[in-house]
Design a protein around this motif. Sequence first.
Motif, PDB file in Angstrom:
ATOM      1  N   ASN A  71      -1.597  -6.470  -7.354  1.00 33.92           N
ATOM      2  CA  ASN A  71      -2.069  -7.641  -8.093  1.00 33.92           C
ATOM      3  C   ASN A  71      -1.224  -8.894  -7.903  1.00 33.92           C
ATOM      4  O   ASN A  71      -1.670  -9.997  -8.194  1.00 33.92           O
ATOM      5  N   GLY A  72      -0.003  -8.696  -7.426  1.00 27.45           N
ATOM      6  CA  GLY A  72       0.887  -9.853  -7.305  1.00 27.45           C
ATOM      7  C   GLY A  72       1.243 -10.137  -5.865  1.00 27.45           C
ATOM      8  O   GLY A  72       0.866  -9.411  -4.943  1.00 27.45           O
ATOM      9  N   ILE A  73       1.999 -11.216  -5.693  1.00 28.83           N
ATOM     10  CA  ILE A  73       2.590 -11.497  -4.387  1.00 28.83           C
ATOM     11  C   ILE A  73       4.088 -11.265  -4.549  1.00 28.83           C
ATOM     12  O   ILE A  73       4.715 -11.860  -5.434  1.00 28.83           O
TER      13      ILE A  73
ATOM     14  N   GLY B  73       2.600 -23.667 -19.811  1.00 27.53           N
ATOM     15  CA  GLY B  73       3.847 -23.262 -20.473  1.00 27.53           C
ATOM     16  C   GLY B  73       4.274 -21.822 -20.227  1.00 27.53           C
ATOM     17  O   GLY B  73       5.340 -21.416 -20.678  1.00 27.53           O
ATOM     18  N   LYS B  74       3.442 -21.049 -19.527  1.00 28.78           N
ATOM     19  CA  LYS B  74       3.815 -19.643 -19.292  1.00 28.78           C
ATOM     20  C   LYS B  74       4.200 -19.422 -17.833  1.00 28.78           C
ATOM     21  O   LYS B  74       3.607 -20.007 -16.922  1.00 28.78           O
ATOM     22  N   LYS B  75       5.166 -18.521 -17.630  1.00 27.95           N
ATOM     23  CA  LYS B  75       5.709 -18.315 -16.280  1.00 27.95           C
ATOM     24  C   LYS B  75       4.780 -17.460 -15.421  1.00 27.95           C
ATOM     25  O   LYS B  75       4.437 -16.340 -15.787  1.00 27.95           O
ATOM     26  N   CYS B  76       4.378 -18.020 -14.274  1.00 27.76           N
ATOM     27  CA  CYS B  76       3.511 -17.284 -13.349  1.00 27.76           C
ATOM     28  C   CYS B  76       4.216 -16.987 -12.041  1.00 27.76           C
ATOM     29  O   CYS B  76       3.686 -16.257 -11.203  1.00 27.76           O
ATOM     30  N   CYS B  77       5.388 -17.578 -11.845  1.00 30.49           N
ATOM     31  CA  CYS B  77       6.101 -17.350 -10.586  1.00 30.49           C
ATOM     32  C   CYS B  77       7.592 -17.534 -10.781  1.00 30.49           C
ATOM     33  O   CYS B  77       8.017 -18.379 -11.581  1.00 30.49           O
TER      34      CYS B  77
ATOM     35  N   ILE C 202      10.152 -14.590  -3.534  1.00 25.31           N
ATOM     36  CA  ILE C 202       9.180 -15.263  -4.407  1.00 25.31           C
ATOM     37  C   ILE C 202       8.230 -14.219  -5.003  1.00 25.31           C
ATOM     38  O   ILE C 202       7.657 -13.395  -4.283  1.00 25.31           O
ATOM     39  N   GLY C 203       8.085 -14.256  -6.316  1.00 26.81           N
ATOM     40  CA  GLY C 203       7.128 -13.366  -6.982  1.00 26.81           C
ATOM     41  C   GLY C 203       6.084 -14.211  -7.692  1.00 26.81           C
ATOM     42  O   GLY C 203       6.438 -15.099  -8.466  1.00 26.81           O
ATOM     43  N   ILE C 204       4.819 -13.959  -7.404  1.00 29.66           N
ATOM     44  CA  ILE C 204       3.740 -14.718  -8.081  1.00 29.66           C
ATOM     45  C   ILE C 204       2.819 -13.723  -8.782  1.00 29.66           C
ATOM     46  O   ILE C 204       2.336 -12.754  -8.172  1.00 29.66           O
ATOM     47  N   ASN C 205       2.601 -13.964 -10.072  1.00 33.17           N
ATOM     48  CA  ASN C 205       1.649 -13.141 -10.829  1.00 33.17           C
ATOM     49  C   ASN C 205       0.257 -13.682 -10.530  1.00 33.17           C
ATOM     50  O   ASN C 205      -0.122 -14.720 -11.048  1.00 33.17           O
ATOM     51  N   VAL C 206      -0.476 -12.988  -9.672  1.00 33.52           N
ATOM     52  CA  VAL C 206      -1.773 -13.536  -9.249  1.00 33.52           C
ATOM     53  C   VAL C 206      -2.910 -12.941 -10.082  1.00 33.52           C
ATOM     54  O   VAL C 206      -3.525 -13.633 -10.893  1.00 33.52           O
ATOM     55  N   ASN C 207      -3.197 -11.659  -9.875  1.00 32.36           N
ATOM     56  CA  ASN C 207      -4.387 -11.087 -10.531  1.00 32.36           C
ATOM     57  C   ASN C 207      -4.042 -10.108 -11.651  1.00 32.36           C
ATOM     58  O   ASN C 207      -4.874  -9.269 -12.017  1.00 32.36           O
ATOM     59  N   HIS C 208      -2.869 -10.219 -12.206  1.00 32.12           N
ATOM     60  CA  HIS C 208      -2.482  -9.332 -13.310  1.00 32.12           C
ATOM     61  C   HIS C 208      -3.373  -9.629 -14.526  1.00 32.12           C
ATOM     62  O   HIS C 208      -3.574 -10.783 -14.874  1.00 32.12           O
ATOM     63  N   SER C 209      -3.854  -8.559 -15.173  1.00 30.43           N
ATOM     64  CA  SER C 209      -4.651  -8.816 -16.386  1.00 30.43           C
ATOM     65  C   SER C 209      -3.877  -8.472 -17.650  1.00 30.43           C
ATOM     66  O   SER C 209      -4.254  -8.922 -18.739  1.00 30.43           O
ATOM     67  N   VAL C 210      -2.837  -7.689 -17.537  1.00 29.45           N
ATOM     68  CA  VAL C 210      -1.982  -7.395 -18.701  1.00 29.45           C
ATOM     69  C   VAL C 210      -0.516  -7.369 -18.280  1.00 29.45           C
ATOM     70  O   VAL C 210      -0.199  -7.092 -17.115  1.00 29.45           O
ATOM     71  N   PHE C 211       0.341  -7.631 -19.247  1.00 27.98           N
ATOM     72  CA  PHE C 211       1.788  -7.565 -19.016  1.00 27.98           C
ATOM     73  C   PHE C 211       2.406  -6.634 -20.045  1.00 27.98           C
ATOM     74  O   PHE C 211       1.851  -6.455 -21.128  1.00 27.98           O
ATOM     75  N   PRO C 212       3.559  -6.059 -19.729  1.00 26.16           N
ATOM     76  CA  PRO C 212       4.237  -5.259 -20.746  1.00 26.16           C
ATOM     77  C   PRO C 212       4.501  -6.119 -21.986  1.00 26.16           C
ATOM     78  O   PRO C 212       4.681  -7.343 -21.862  1.00 26.16           O
ATOM     79  N   LYS C 213       4.515  -5.479 -23.145  1.00 22.43           N
ATOM     80  CA  LYS C 213       4.705  -6.183 -24.433  1.00 22.43           C
ATOM     81  C   LYS C 213       5.883  -7.158 -24.404  1.00 22.43           C
ATOM     82  O   LYS C 213       5.793  -8.282 -24.896  1.00 22.43           O
ATOM     83  N   SER C 214       6.980  -6.708 -23.765  1.00 19.07           N
ATOM     84  CA  SER C 214       8.198  -7.526 -23.767  1.00 19.07           C
ATOM     85  C   SER C 214       8.031  -8.848 -23.011  1.00 19.07           C
ATOM     86  O   SER C 214       8.831  -9.760 -23.176  1.00 19.07           O
ATOM     87  N   LEU C 215       7.003  -8.941 -22.155  1.00 19.53           N
ATOM     88  CA  LEU C 215       6.826 -10.159 -21.345  1.00 19.53           C
ATOM     89  C   LEU C 215       5.663 -11.025 -21.821  1.00 19.53           C
ATOM     90  O   LEU C 215       5.533 -12.181 -21.418  1.00 19.53           O
ATOM     91  N   GLU C 216       4.796 -10.426 -22.647  1.00 19.13           N
ATOM     92  CA  GLU C 216       3.536 -11.070 -23.042  1.00 19.13           C
ATOM     93  C   GLU C 216       3.669 -12.521 -23.495  1.00 19.13           C
ATOM     94  O   GLU C 216       2.849 -13.362 -23.156  1.00 19.13           O
ATOM     95  N   GLN C 217       4.727 -12.803 -24.251  1.00 15.51           N
ATOM     96  CA  GLN C 217       4.883 -14.141 -24.832  1.00 15.51           C
ATOM     97  C   GLN C 217       5.151 -15.210 -23.778  1.00 15.51           C
ATOM     98  O   GLN C 217       4.652 -16.312 -23.861  1.00 15.51           O
TER      99      GLN C 217
ATOM    100  N   SER D 240      -0.571 -14.945 -15.673  1.00 15.91           N
ATOM    101  CA  SER D 240      -0.974 -14.845 -14.263  1.00 15.91           C
ATOM    102  C   SER D 240      -2.010 -15.920 -13.960  1.00 15.91           C
ATOM    103  O   SER D 240      -2.593 -16.511 -14.877  1.00 15.91           O
ATOM    104  N   LEU D 241      -2.248 -16.125 -12.689  1.00 15.41           N
ATOM    105  CA  LEU D 241      -3.257 -17.116 -12.289  1.00 15.41           C
ATOM    106  C   LEU D 241      -4.625 -16.653 -12.776  1.00 15.41           C
ATOM    107  O   LEU D 241      -5.454 -17.452 -13.195  1.00 15.41           O
ATOM    108  N   PHE D 242      -4.855 -15.338 -12.744  1.00 16.79           N
ATOM    109  CA  PHE D 242      -6.125 -14.782 -13.233  1.00 16.79           C
ATOM    110  C   PHE D 242      -6.310 -15.114 -14.723  1.00 16.79           C
ATOM    111  O   PHE D 242      -7.364 -15.605 -15.138  1.00 16.79           O
ATOM    112  N   LEU D 243      -5.271 -14.868 -15.523  1.00 19.02           N
ATOM    113  CA  LEU D 243      -5.402 -15.091 -16.974  1.00 19.02           C
ATOM    114  C   LEU D 243      -5.558 -16.577 -17.288  1.00 19.02           C
ATOM    115  O   LEU D 243      -6.299 -16.958 -18.185  1.00 19.02           O
ATOM    116  N   GLU D 244      -4.869 -17.433 -16.546  1.00 15.64           N
ATOM    117  CA  GLU D 244      -4.932 -18.875 -16.837  1.00 15.64           C
ATOM    118  C   GLU D 244      -6.117 -19.560 -16.151  1.00 15.64           C
ATOM    119  O   GLU D 244      -6.652 -20.542 -16.656  1.00 15.64           O
ATOM    120  N   GLY D 245      -6.533 -19.018 -14.990  1.00 15.72           N
ATOM    121  CA  GLY D 245      -7.603 -19.675 -14.228  1.00 15.72           C
ATOM    122  C   GLY D 245      -8.968 -19.070 -14.485  1.00 15.72           C
ATOM    123  O   GLY D 245      -9.986 -19.617 -14.072  1.00 15.72           O
TER     124      GLY D 245
END
Length: 329
Positions: free
Chosen positions: A138-140, A190-194, A214-229, A233-238
């Motif tokens: 899901n990511g790069i 405001g949320k980190k995608c890369c 370089i790490g890019i969150n591209v098509n991730h649909s969920v994140f671990p609880k500790s990172l959610e805030q 990802s580009l999928f979630l924002e786009g």
Amino acid sequence: MPHADARKTDRFIQLLLANATVFVSGEKLAETLRVSRMTICNWVHRLQREGMAIEVKPQIGYRLTQVPDLLLPQLIKHELRSKIFGKNIHHYFQVTSTNDVAHELAQEGAAEGTLVLAEEQTAGRGRLGRSWFSERNNGIYLSLILRPPVRPLHAPVFNLAAAVAVSRAIEQTCEISADIKWPNDVLIKGKKCCGVLTEMNTDLDRIKYLVVGIGINVNHSVFPKSLEQQASSLFLEGGRRFSRIELILALLSHFEEIYFEARQKGRDSILEQWTQRSSFSNGKEVSVDLGERQVRGTTCGLGREGTLRVKLPSGQIEEIVAGDVVCWE
Ligand code: BTN
């Protein structure tokens, strides 16, 4: 999967891609790749488990039925818009960290622009000793080897250049506007995608090589609880899935342009672009965690080597070399 094994599997995939509409016999594949038919059979099962659509017809052979959503060099190379970045590509299904592999290759003499790509990392690392969430497919997750002919002191600007390149690539490919938080987090709403992690190997007075991870969150649909805030990802924002290959192609071409422009015109060109693209460059109330202490103040541009200048309430300017910036609101 050991690296040598992964390289052989890549050659196997290349053969399947080159013959995408026809069945290729196990015998021919085994002969071409100089392995046993049993090895071919094991590779097919493993790749099917990785999500590749390979049809098996007993007594006849194997056929790729669909072009897979994988970062295969064969799919990237003939679309490449950059000349040097990505000319050599090493692709892996699973690695500890693409930065680890890039260090090995760089030490063996790999050329500038060599690219390491992975579908999954088991020990992806981030800045300040953190880990990087590297969900499969899901990511790069990529690392680029650079050999700038400059002193180690100048390395941080290339870190900033990577963030500028990612934000330009996201805007061009996904039509989403991206902000940069110092030094190189790419944020969307405001949320980190890369994130970018640059590591270097140096002599006293010159850089031997840089590994820009370089790490890019591209098509991730969920994140671990500790990172959610803080992560997205580009999928979630786009609101839709994006082609990882398109993004990589755009990233390589923007990064190469910025990098060679800086070699010609000087590093200020990187600082200017970073400043234009980041809402954190000027007038932002921030708190910076330096580990041993916190600094609070208002940002007032970048220093010549890419440091963040923060004006303290006393009026004094502090130049931040490394730290974690948060908005102070
Ligand atoms: C950060 O903390 O923001 C930096 C994250 C960098 C992650 C990338 S993913 C590809 C490369 N390999 C790694 O282990 N890390 C970098």
